[in-house]
Motif scaffolding. Structure first.
Motif, PDB file in Angstrom:
ATOM      1  N   GLY A 166     -19.874 -22.575 -41.661  1.00 31.04           N
ATOM      2  CA  GLY A 166     -19.856 -21.127 -42.372  1.00 31.04           C
ATOM      3  C   GLY A 166     -18.927 -21.549 -44.446  1.00 31.04           C
ATOM      4  O   GLY A 166     -18.618 -20.891 -44.368  1.00 31.04           O
ATOM      5  N   LEU A 167     -19.498 -22.770 -44.828  1.00 30.89           N
ATOM      6  CA  LEU A 167     -18.594 -23.162 -46.061  1.00 30.89           C
ATOM      7  C   LEU A 167     -19.902 -23.580 -47.066  1.00 30.89           C
ATOM      8  O   LEU A 167     -20.065 -24.903 -46.158  1.00 30.89           O
ATOM      9  CB  LEU A 167     -17.596 -23.726 -46.153  1.00 30.89           C
ATOM     10  CG  LEU A 167     -16.323 -24.178 -47.304  1.00 30.89           C
ATOM     11  CD1 LEU A 167     -16.723 -25.041 -48.540  1.00 30.89           C
ATOM     12  CD2 LEU A 167     -16.127 -22.409 -47.953  1.00 30.89           C
ATOM     13  N   GLN A 168     -19.736 -22.883 -47.635  1.00 34.41           N
ATOM     14  CA  GLN A 168     -21.298 -24.360 -48.919  1.00 34.41           C
ATOM     15  C   GLN A 168     -20.800 -25.129 -50.015  1.00 34.41           C
ATOM     16  O   GLN A 168     -19.967 -23.675 -50.711  1.00 34.41           O
ATOM     17  CB  GLN A 168     -22.476 -23.556 -48.732  1.00 34.41           C
ATOM     18  CG  GLN A 168     -23.682 -23.913 -50.022  1.00 34.41           C
ATOM     19  CD  GLN A 168     -24.022 -25.034 -49.285  1.00 34.41           C
ATOM     20  OE1 GLN A 168     -24.517 -24.552 -47.656  1.00 34.41           O
ATOM     21  NE2 GLN A 168     -24.324 -26.262 -49.106  1.00 34.41           N
ATOM     22  N   PRO A 169     -19.719 -26.430 -50.240  1.00 36.02           N
ATOM     23  CA  PRO A 169     -20.034 -26.771 -52.007  1.00 36.02           C
ATOM     24  C   PRO A 169     -21.121 -26.346 -52.415  1.00 36.02           C
ATOM     25  O   PRO A 169     -22.524 -26.859 -52.388  1.00 36.02           O
ATOM     26  CB  PRO A 169     -19.447 -28.334 -50.692  1.00 36.02           C
ATOM     27  CG  PRO A 169     -19.616 -28.069 -50.366  1.00 36.02           C
ATOM     28  CD  PRO A 169     -20.151 -27.213 -49.314  1.00 36.02           C
ATOM     29  N   GLY A 170     -21.411 -26.545 -53.796  1.00 37.13           N
ATOM     30  CA  GLY A 170     -22.298 -26.543 -55.072  1.00 37.13           C
ATOM     31  C   GLY A 170     -21.095 -27.125 -55.759  1.00 37.13           C
ATOM     32  O   GLY A 170     -20.127 -27.480 -56.177  1.00 37.13           O
ATOM     33  N   TRP A 171     -21.884 -27.148 -57.239  1.00 38.09           N
ATOM     34  CA  TRP A 171     -21.881 -27.846 -58.579  1.00 38.09           C
ATOM     35  C   TRP A 171     -22.680 -27.092 -59.748  1.00 38.09           C
ATOM     36  O   TRP A 171     -24.169 -26.990 -59.515  1.00 38.09           O
ATOM     37  CB  TRP A 171     -22.543 -29.312 -58.555  1.00 38.09           C
ATOM     38  CG  TRP A 171     -21.646 -29.983 -57.600  1.00 38.09           C
ATOM     39  CD1 TRP A 171     -21.699 -30.532 -56.295  1.00 38.09           C
ATOM     40  CD2 TRP A 171     -20.419 -30.977 -57.929  1.00 38.09           C
ATOM     41  NE1 TRP A 171     -20.659 -31.429 -56.039  1.00 38.09           N
ATOM     42  CE2 TRP A 171     -19.879 -31.496 -56.378  1.00 38.09           C
ATOM     43  CE3 TRP A 171     -19.236 -30.937 -59.010  1.00 38.09           C
ATOM     44  CZ2 TRP A 171     -18.529 -32.164 -56.314  1.00 38.09           C
ATOM     45  CZ3 TRP A 171     -18.033 -31.215 -58.836  1.00 38.09           C
ATOM     46  CH2 TRP A 171     -17.932 -31.623 -57.313  1.00 38.09           C
ATOM     47  N   THR A 271     -18.882 -19.120 -49.433  1.00 39.50           N
ATOM     48  CA  THR A 271     -19.196 -18.510 -48.077  1.00 39.50           C
ATOM     49  C   THR A 271     -20.313 -17.409 -47.605  1.00 39.50           C
ATOM     50  O   THR A 271     -20.436 -16.639 -48.568  1.00 39.50           O
ATOM     51  CB  THR A 271     -17.683 -18.168 -46.947  1.00 39.50           C
ATOM     52  OG1 THR A 271     -17.184 -16.578 -47.841  1.00 39.50           O
ATOM     53  CG2 THR A 271     -16.736 -19.422 -47.195  1.00 39.50           C
ATOM     54  N   PRO A 272     -21.069 -16.933 -47.007  1.00 37.05           N
ATOM     55  CA  PRO A 272     -21.643 -16.885 -46.268  1.00 37.05           C
ATOM     56  C   PRO A 272     -21.531 -15.494 -46.331  1.00 37.05           C
ATOM     57  O   PRO A 272     -22.654 -13.763 -46.380  1.00 37.05           O
ATOM     58  CB  PRO A 272     -23.104 -16.958 -45.482  1.00 37.05           C
ATOM     59  CG  PRO A 272     -21.646 -17.870 -45.086  1.00 37.05           C
ATOM     60  CD  PRO A 272     -21.307 -17.936 -45.536  1.00 37.05           C
ATOM     61  N   ALA A 273     -20.147 -14.864 -46.019  1.00 38.72           N
ATOM     62  CA  ALA A 273     -19.934 -13.534 -45.527  1.00 38.72           C
ATOM     63  C   ALA A 273     -18.057 -13.810 -46.393  1.00 38.72           C
ATOM     64  O   ALA A 273     -18.064 -14.456 -46.687  1.00 38.72           O
ATOM     65  CB  ALA A 273     -19.305 -12.787 -44.182  1.00 38.72           C
ATOM     66  N   ASN A 274     -17.648 -12.712 -46.263  1.00 45.27           N
ATOM     67  CA  ASN A 274     -16.646 -12.530 -46.578  1.00 45.27           C
ATOM     68  C   ASN A 274     -14.934 -12.384 -46.133  1.00 45.27           C
ATOM     69  O   ASN A 274     -14.138 -11.199 -46.609  1.00 45.27           O
ATOM     70  CB  ASN A 274     -16.662 -11.810 -48.023  1.00 45.27           C
ATOM     71  CG  ASN A 274     -15.269 -11.667 -49.027  1.00 45.27           C
ATOM     72  OD1 ASN A 274     -14.370 -13.369 -49.170  1.00 45.27           O
ATOM     73  ND2 ASN A 274     -15.308 -10.857 -50.308  1.00 45.27           N
ATOM     74  N   THR A 275     -15.202 -12.638 -44.677  1.00 50.12           N
ATOM     75  CA  THR A 275     -14.025 -12.728 -43.467  1.00 50.12           C
ATOM     76  C   THR A 275     -12.486 -12.881 -44.350  1.00 50.12           C
ATOM     77  O   THR A 275     -12.559 -14.741 -44.801  1.00 50.12           O
ATOM     78  CB  THR A 275     -14.259 -12.267 -42.774  1.00 50.12           C
ATOM     79  OG1 THR A 275     -14.715 -14.524 -42.743  1.00 50.12           O
ATOM     80  CG2 THR A 275     -15.779 -11.827 -42.031  1.00 50.12           C
ATOM     81  N   MET A 276     -11.624 -12.617 -43.530  1.00 52.52           N
ATOM     82  CA  MET A 276     -10.303 -13.176 -43.816  1.00 52.52           C
ATOM     83  C   MET A 276     -10.361 -14.568 -43.429  1.00 52.52           C
ATOM     84  O   MET A 276      -9.807 -15.967 -43.393  1.00 52.52           O
ATOM     85  CB  MET A 276      -9.358 -12.689 -42.674  1.00 52.52           C
ATOM     86  CG  MET A 276      -8.965 -11.245 -43.213  1.00 52.52           C
ATOM     87  SD  MET A 276      -7.805 -10.711 -42.194  1.00 52.52           S
ATOM     88  CE  MET A 276      -7.354  -8.928 -43.677  1.00 52.52           C
ATOM     89  N   ALA A 277     -11.469 -14.980 -42.009  1.00 54.40           N
ATOM     90  CA  ALA A 277     -11.410 -16.303 -41.061  1.00 54.40           C
ATOM     91  C   ALA A 277     -11.974 -17.435 -42.566  1.00 54.40           C
ATOM     92  O   ALA A 277     -11.886 -18.358 -42.586  1.00 54.40           O
ATOM     93  CB  ALA A 277     -12.580 -15.920 -40.359  1.00 54.40           C
ATOM     94  N   ASP A 278     -12.953 -16.421 -43.655  1.00 55.08           N
ATOM     95  CA  ASP A 278     -13.773 -17.547 -44.326  1.00 55.08           C
ATOM     96  C   ASP A 278     -12.849 -17.811 -45.125  1.00 55.08           C
ATOM     97  O   ASP A 278     -13.021 -19.290 -45.312  1.00 55.08           O
ATOM     98  CB  ASP A 278     -14.768 -16.124 -44.962  1.00 55.08           C
ATOM     99  CG  ASP A 278     -16.100 -15.751 -43.849  1.00 55.08           C
ATOM    100  OD1 ASP A 278     -16.418 -16.993 -42.907  1.00 55.08           O
ATOM    101  OD2 ASP A 278     -16.979 -14.794 -44.276  1.00 55.08           O
TER     102      ASP A 278
END
Ligand code: FMN
Length: 359
Positions: A166-171, A271-278
């Motif tokens: 659920g977490l995508q890093p990038g540059w 993150t693909p969504a934007n929830t509190m857990a995200d």
């Protein structure tokens, strides 16, 4: 207070606790050195047993103007959760983390429902997390980067440390760096020119050594990235009462612009969504990436302005999303300058005794 001055070397001091303190307290000693937006340290921690704690918001430590949904304060809780879990491995425990154990919360419920319950479990199989060695060396740096670029190995290690479900890093790619930097500068200009948003920074700015020592939180001139003459001048002139003056705002923006234009790399966490857990997941990833970078002597500085959700930022937030190839409902959660700098000032922390509460 010389410890907190620019260039002060050495490890971050930890709160003193009794030698026979329970493992959860020993682990939280490290956990509360976690990074937080504006260094508000927005936590209140209930110790439930020798191995368990619940983490809550301290409602007096939120950022309602620049962080209306409470996204950044959740990210800050994620960093504390991860740092505590890393420290627990040093003590021979793994940590079961129950995120939002009583479910999500409305803004009115912040402080009444926990963001996480931490349970330390003694485990002979557990080995010390290699990132533990970096906890006390980790510092954010708002200083210009040296010319030394990041190597492919460093980028790959930082990305790998940030990656989790659920977490995508990038540059940000080389062709877009200049545009992203200018967008970040415009974002800070919007924040500094708006009385309400810039006043929030004033509230969390500590102007004297005595204030830093008493409050143990917030931002200050030494951690702000000023050096040399501008720092000396700012020490003489910067006061809460002239915070909004043209001369203070222009000096602040000049330092920010000069520093940010001197950026080697920009890391993104999406993150693909934007929830509190995200948001909590993002904090956990962010701090693992930062600790990994510290192992290469690389420093992080988040550039949060254009990611913020107040209406004056809508246009620049959309622009930064497009530069980072992020399309809602995906959310660009963190944009981070990464590079080598001189040793930055150490930011203060509150003592653990003022944060822990018996059940
Ligand atoms: C969610 C989040 C947002 C942040 N945003 C910014 C930012 O926009 N600009 C900045 O200079 N630092 C930012 N920071 C870094 C904090 O200000 C920093 O962690 C704090 O002052 C404590 O300093 P330390 O990391 O050196 O311990 C952010 C940190 C977090 C966790």
């Amino acid at each position: 207070m010389t410890l907190y001055r620019l260039g002060a070397e050495g490890d971050r001091p930890l709160s003193t606790v009794a030698q026979d303190s329970p493992p959860i307290v020993q682990a939280l000693r490290y956990g509360i050195t976690a990074p937080s937006a504006h260094n508000t340290q927005p936590w209140r921690i209930e110790v439930v047993s020798d191995t368990e704690a619940r983490v809550y918001f301290d409602p007096a430590r939120l950022l309602p103007v620049t962080d209306p949904p409470g996204r950044q304060v959740h990210i800050s809780h994620g960093t504390l959760v991860e740092m505590t879990s890393i420290a627990a491995t040093h003590l021979g425990y793994r940590t079961d983390v129950d995120v939002l154990p009583e479910g999500g919360m409305t803004l009115a419920e912040y402080g009444t429902k926990p963001t996480a319950r931490l349970s330390l479990v003694a485990d002979s199989q557990v080995s010390e997390d290699p990132l533990f060695a970096q906890i006390l060396h980790r510092r954010s740096s708002r200083l210009p980067h040296t010319p030394q670029p990041l190597t492919d190995e460093e980028r790959a290690a930082i990305s790998a440390a940030a990656t989790r479900p659920g977490l995508q890093p990038g540059w940000i790619g080389a062709q877009r760096m200049a545009d992203a930097i200018e967008c970040a500068v415009q974002g800070m200009t919007v924040e500094a020119d708006d009385h309400g948003t810039f006043e929030e920074t004033n509230q969390w700015f500590r102007f004297t050594d005595a204030e830093i020592a008493t409050k143990g939180d917030g931002l200050n001139l030494d951690t702000a990235g000023m050096t040399g003459l501008p720092l000396a001048a700012a020490r003489l002139t910067t006061r809460p009462s002239n915070w909004h003056s043209w001369i203070n705002r222009s000096g602040y923006l000049r330092t920010f612009t000069k520093t940010v234009r001197d950026t080697r790399a920009l890391l993104t966490l999406t993150t693909p969504a934007n929830t509190m857990a995200d948001w909590i997941t993002t904090g956990r990833s962010y701090v693992r990436a930062q600790l990994t970078a510290a192992g290469y002597d690389l420093r992080f500085q988040p550039l949060s302005q254009t990611l913020q959700e107040f209406p004056q930022m809508d246009r620049l937030r959309a622009r930064m999303d497009s530069l980072a190839d992020v399309t809602p409902p995906a959310k660009l959660q963190m944009l981070v300058r990464v590079g080598h700098t001189r040793t930055p000032a150490l930011s203060p922390r509150r003592d653990l005794s003022g944060i822990l509460q018996p059940q």
